[in-house]
Scaffold this motif. Structure first.
Motif, PDB file in Angstrom:
ATOM      1  N   TYR A  90      51.541  75.001  52.145  1.00  0.00           N
ATOM      2  CA  TYR A  90      50.596  76.089  51.938  1.00  0.00           C
ATOM      3  C   TYR A  90      50.175  76.829  53.204  1.00  0.00           C
ATOM      4  N   PRO A  91      49.855  76.135  54.330  1.00  0.00           N
ATOM      5  CA  PRO A  91      49.284  76.831  55.495  1.00  0.00           C
ATOM      6  C   PRO A  91      50.269  77.788  56.162  1.00  0.00           C
ATOM      7  N   THR A  92      49.692  78.726  56.904  1.00  0.00           N
ATOM      8  CA  THR A  92      50.504  79.711  57.615  1.00  0.00           C
ATOM      9  C   THR A  92      51.319  79.076  58.727  1.00  0.00           C
ATOM     10  N   CYS A 314      43.361  77.234  51.158  1.00  0.00           N
ATOM     11  CA  CYS A 314      44.242  77.841  52.152  1.00  0.00           C
ATOM     12  C   CYS A 314      44.113  79.357  52.101  1.00  0.00           C
ATOM     13  N   ASP A 315      44.019  79.986  53.283  1.00  0.00           N
ATOM     14  CA  ASP A 315      43.871  81.443  53.347  1.00  0.00           C
ATOM     15  C   ASP A 315      45.187  82.156  53.626  1.00  0.00           C
ATOM     16  N   ASP A 316      46.297  81.427  53.555  1.00  0.00           N
ATOM     17  CA  ASP A 316      47.598  82.069  53.769  1.00  0.00           C
ATOM     18  C   ASP A 316      47.837  83.127  52.700  1.00  0.00           C
ATOM     19  N   HIS A 318      50.531  84.447  51.428  1.00  0.00           N
ATOM     20  CA  HIS A 318      51.561  84.084  50.448  1.00  0.00           C
ATOM     21  C   HIS A 318      51.010  83.081  49.441  1.00  0.00           C
ATOM     22  N   TYR A 319      50.251  82.128  49.924  1.00  0.00           N
ATOM     23  CA  TYR A 319      49.658  81.136  49.021  1.00  0.00           C
ATOM     24  C   TYR A 319      48.681  81.791  48.060  1.00  0.00           C
ATOM     25  N   LYS A 428      58.322  76.025  50.134  1.00  0.00           N
ATOM     26  CA  LYS A 428      57.924  77.133  51.005  1.00  0.00           C
ATOM     27  C   LYS A 428      58.765  78.368  50.718  1.00  0.00           C
ATOM     28  N   TYR A 432      57.334  81.991  49.686  1.00  0.00           N
ATOM     29  CA  TYR A 432      57.692  83.268  50.304  1.00  0.00           C
ATOM     30  C   TYR A 432      58.169  84.277  49.262  1.00  0.00           C
TER      31      TYR A 432
END
Length: 627
Positions: A90-92, A314-316, A318-319, A428, A432
Motif C-alpha cells: 500500500y505505501p508510496t 495509507c495516503d498513497d 494509487h491506494y 502492487k 498501479y
C-alpha cells in the motif's frame, strides 16, 4: 480473460504481456472480428473489448505459471503475504521499480490511443520490439552468431592465455569473469523478466551491485593466484564438489541407501573441497543475510513499525483509488496458508524425505520472519538476492546427515519467501493499474495450480550446459544439499576447513553500521545510497554462468539512469521504460520461438555450421578451460 489466462499460463509471462487476442477470438461483442452466438460459452471466451485490467490479469496468471516451485511451497508463500500488504504494497515507498516498464507498456497499449503522443509511443514500442526480435536471431546463444554474446578484445589479442580467459572471458558458462567484454545479446544484457535491469533499476542500486562485482573479480583472481584452499586443483568457476586431487567428488559413495550420511564411508572418501569461487559465493550470501537484517533495522524498522502500530490509513494516491474495490480478507490468506501446510506435511512424509514435522514448521517460521526484511529491500530498490544459502545452513545444523531432508527444509524455508514477495509485487502491479485485489489473488492462485515444469534433463545434469539450457543452478543446489545436509557439521564446524563460513553472518551484521554512521555525520554526501546488503551479496555473484554482459550492462545503466535521466529527462520519462519493455519482450518471444524451433525444446537440436562467428570452443575466442 479466463480463457486467455488459462491458455497462456502454459507458455509463460511474456505471451500474456504482449498479445491482446480478444479481437481474434469469436464472441458476441461489437469488437469481435468473428461473431458468435450470444450465449454463456461465447461470453466466457470473449466477453467484450479487451481492456487493461484483463491484460494485467493475464500477465500475472501466466507469469505465475512459469514458476518452477512446488505448489505447496508457493501457496504457503501466498498465505504469508496477506498480513504484510499494509507495509509492502500500500505505501508510496513500496515502489517496486522493476514494475515500471510493465506499467508503461500497459499504459501505451490501452490508454489514450487516439492521442498523437500515445500513438508515437506505441509505434516506438513495436519498432523496437520487432527490431530486437529480428536481431536476437544473430547472437542467439548456441546457434549461429555466438561470438556476439561476448566480444573480448583481450582474448582476440591473446587466444592462448588461461589468465586472459579467467579475467576477460565469459561468453561461455563457467569460463571467465567477463571484464570489459562487449555483449550484443539482449538476452543477457536485459532484465530477462528479473528484478534488476539497466534501464529501470535505480542507479544507486546498480552502483552498489557493480561495486560488489568489481571486488568479486579481484577476490576470485587473488585466491586462484595464491592457490588459497588449493583452488588451483579445481576449475576456476564451478559448482561441484571435488576431491583434493581435483577429481569430481562421488557424492553417492558417502550415503546409505536411504540417502543419509554413512560415517564409515565418509572416513574412506574424505571431506570434499570447494573451488574458491564457489566458497566465496557462499561467504557473500551468508554475509548478505546479516547485512540485510541490520539494514532493515537501521533504515526501515521505524517506518514499518509505525504502520503496523498506528494503523493509519495509507495516503498513497494509487491506494486511495483502489478503495472502490472489495479487499480480500486476511482469512482467505490464512485458510490457504493452513491448507497448504497440511499439503506440505503430507508431501514430506509421503516422499520419505526424512524431514520431521517440527523441521517443516521451523523452515516456514524462518521464511515468515524474513518477509519484512527482504521485502523492504525488494520493494524499495528492486533487489531480491537469495536466502537459500542461510536456509541450507540452518537445515544442516538442525537435521544433520540427511541431504534429502535438507532439500525439503530449503524448499519450505526459501520458496515461500520468494513466492510471498512475488505475490506482493503483483498486488502492487494491480494497485498501479487498478486491478481488483480479489482478481489479482485469484489469477495468481489459479496460475500456481496449473503451473507446468519442463526441462532438458541431460543438460540439467551438466554444470557446463549450453548457452540456452543450464544445469549450473540445479547442480549447485544438489552440491549444497550434500555439503550442508550430509556434511554440515564435519565440513562447517568451528575449527574445520570451512568453519569460518557461518561466522560471516556476524560479520555481515556489522557491515551497514559504518555507512549509517557516516550518513548521520555527513548527510549530504550520499552514504545512504550505498546499499550494503547488495554490495556484499555480489561479492561472489560471478561464480556461475555467462558473465560477458556485465560491463555492457554497467555502461548502459550509467547512460540510462544518469545521462538520460539528468540531461534528457523528457525522453527518459516518455520512452526509457517503454524501451526496456520492448527489448525484453521481443527477446523473450524470440527465445521462446527459437527454443522450440531449433534449440531443443521440441526434443531435437538443429546445429548451425561452425564459422567465424560460431567457432568451436569459447564464442569469444578465449582459451577453453573446461571440456
Amino acid at each position: 480473460m479466463w480463457f486467455l489466462s488459462l491458455g497462456l499460463s502454459c507458455f509463460g509471462a511474456v505471451l500474456g504481456q504482449i498479445f491482446a487476442m480478444d479481437e481474434i477470438i469469436p464472441g458476441p461483442g461489437p469488437n469481435a472480428r468473428f461473431k458468435a452466438p450470444d450465449n454463456q460459452f461465447w461470453r466466457f471466451m470473449n466477453p467484450g473489448p479487451f481492456n487493461i485490467k484483463e491484460h494485467v490479469a493475464i500477465t500475472i496468471m501466466s507469469s505465475t505459471a512459469s514458476s518452477t516451485a512446488l505448489i505447496g511451497s508457493q501457496l504457503i508463500g501466498y498465505g504469508m503475504a496477506g498480513i504484510t500488504r499494509s507495509f509492502l504494497v500500500y505505501p508510496t515507498f513500496a515502489v517496486y521499480p522493476q514494475l515500471m516498464p510493465t506499467v508503461q507498456l500497459f499504459d501505451a497499449l490501452h490508454r489514450g490511443q487516439d492521442a498523437i503522443m500515445q500513438k508515437k509511443r506505441l509505434k516506438f514500442f513495436w519498432v523496437v520490439f520487432i527490431g530486437i526480435f529480428v536481431w536476437e536471431w544473430f547472437p542467439v546463444t548456441n546457434y549461429d552468431y555466438r561470438t556476439l554474446t561476448g566480444i573480448s578484445i583481450f582474448c582476440l589479442a591473446n587466444q592462448n592465455s588461461a589468465w586472459f580467459t579467467r579475467i576477460f572471458g565469459g561468453a561461455a558458462g563457467n569460463e571467465g569473469l567477463g571484464a570489459f567484454s562487449l555483449c550484443l545479446d539482449w538476452a543477457y544484457v536485459g532484465a530477462g523478466g528479473g528484478s534488476i535491469g539497466s534501464l529501470f533499476t535505480p542507479l544507486s542500486t546498480q552502483l552498489s551491485l557493480y561495486g560488489g562485482c568489481a571486488v568479486c573479480m579481484i577476490a576470485f583472481c587473488a585466491c586462484y593466484a595464491k592457490n588459497t584452499w588449493n583452488t588451483q586443483n579445481f576449475p576456476f568457476l564451478t559448482q561441484l564438489l571435488y576431491y583434493q586431487n581435483g577429481t569430481e567428488y562421488d557424492q553417492l559413495s558417502i550415503l546409505n541407501d536411504d540417502f543419509t550420511l554413512n560415517e564409515e564411508k565418509l572416513a574412506q572418501q574424505g571431506l570434499p573441497w570447494y573451488a574458491a569461487s564457489q566458497l566465496l559465493f557462499k561467504v557473500s550470501r551468508t554475509m548478505y543475510i546479516g547485512a540485510a537484517i541490520t539494514h532493515f533495522i537501521l533504515w526501515h524498522y521505524r517506518t514499518v513499525y509505525s504502520i503496523i502500530r498506528e494503523k493509519k490509513e495509507c495516503d498513497d494516491p494509487h491506494y486511495q483509488k483502489m478503495k472502490i474495490y472489495r479487499e480480500i480478507s486476511n482469512w482467505w490468506y490464512f485458510a490457504i496458508f493452513i491448507g497448504t501446510i497440511a499439503m506440505a506435511l503430507g508431501t514430506t512424509y509421503a516422499a520419505k524425505s526424512g524431514l520431521p514435522w517440527w523441521g517443516l514448521f521451523v523452515s516456514i517460521i524462518f521464511a515468515w520472519l524474513f518477509i519484512p526484511i527482504i521485502g523492504t529491500l525488494y520493494a524499495t530498490v528492486g533487489y531480491l538476492p537469495s536466502t537459500e544459502n542461510l536456509v541450507q545452513m540452518v537445515g544442516g545444523a538442525l537435521i544433520p546427515g540427511k541431504p534429502v531432508a535438507n532439500m525439503y527444509f530449503t524448499m519450505y524455508g526459501f520458496n515461500p519467501l520468494q513466492q510471498a514477495l512475488y505475490l506482493l509485487r503483483d498486488l502492487k502491479l494491480g494497485q498501479y493499474t487498478k486491478l481488483p485485489p480479489v482478481t489479482t489473488f485469484g489469477v495468481q492462485t489459479i496460475g500456481t495450480v496449473i503451473s507446468i515444469i519442463s526441462a532438458r534433463r541431460d543438460v540439467l545434469l551438466d554444470v557446463q550446459g549450453t548457452n540456452v539450457w543450464s544445469g549450473q543452478q540445479v547442480q549447485s543446489y544438489n552440491s549444497a544439499a550434500i555439503a550442508w545436509g550430509a556434511l554440515g557439521k564435519p565440513l562447517y564446524a568451528t575449527g574445520t576447513r570451512y568453519g569460518f563460513v557461518p561466522y560471516m553472518l556476524i560479520a555481515g551484521l556489522g557491515f551497514p553500521i559504518p555507512f549509517w554512521l557516516l550518513h548521520r555525520r555527513y548527510p549530504k554526501v550520499g552514504f545512504n545510497l550505498v546499499f550494503t546488503p547488495i554490495l556484499v551479496a555480489e561479492l561472489g555473484i560471478l561464480s556461475v554462468g555467462i558473465n560477458s554482459s556485465l560491463f555492457t550492462s554497467f555502461v548502459l545503466a550509467v547512460f540510462s539512469q544518469y545521462y538520460l535521466r539528468k540531461y534528457r529527462a523528457t525522453w527518459f520519462r516518455k520512452y526509457n521504460f517503454l524501451l526496456s519493455a520492448a527489448l525484453d519482450g521481443g527477446t523473450s518471444i524470440m527465445v521462446f520461438v527459437y527454443t522450440f524451433a531449433v534449440g531443443g525444446g521440441s526434443g531435437q537440436v538443429i546445429p548451425f555450421p561452425t564459422w567465424a562467428l560460431n567457432p568451436k570452443g569459447n564464442p569469444d575466442y578465449c582459451k577453453r578451460l573446461s571440456d
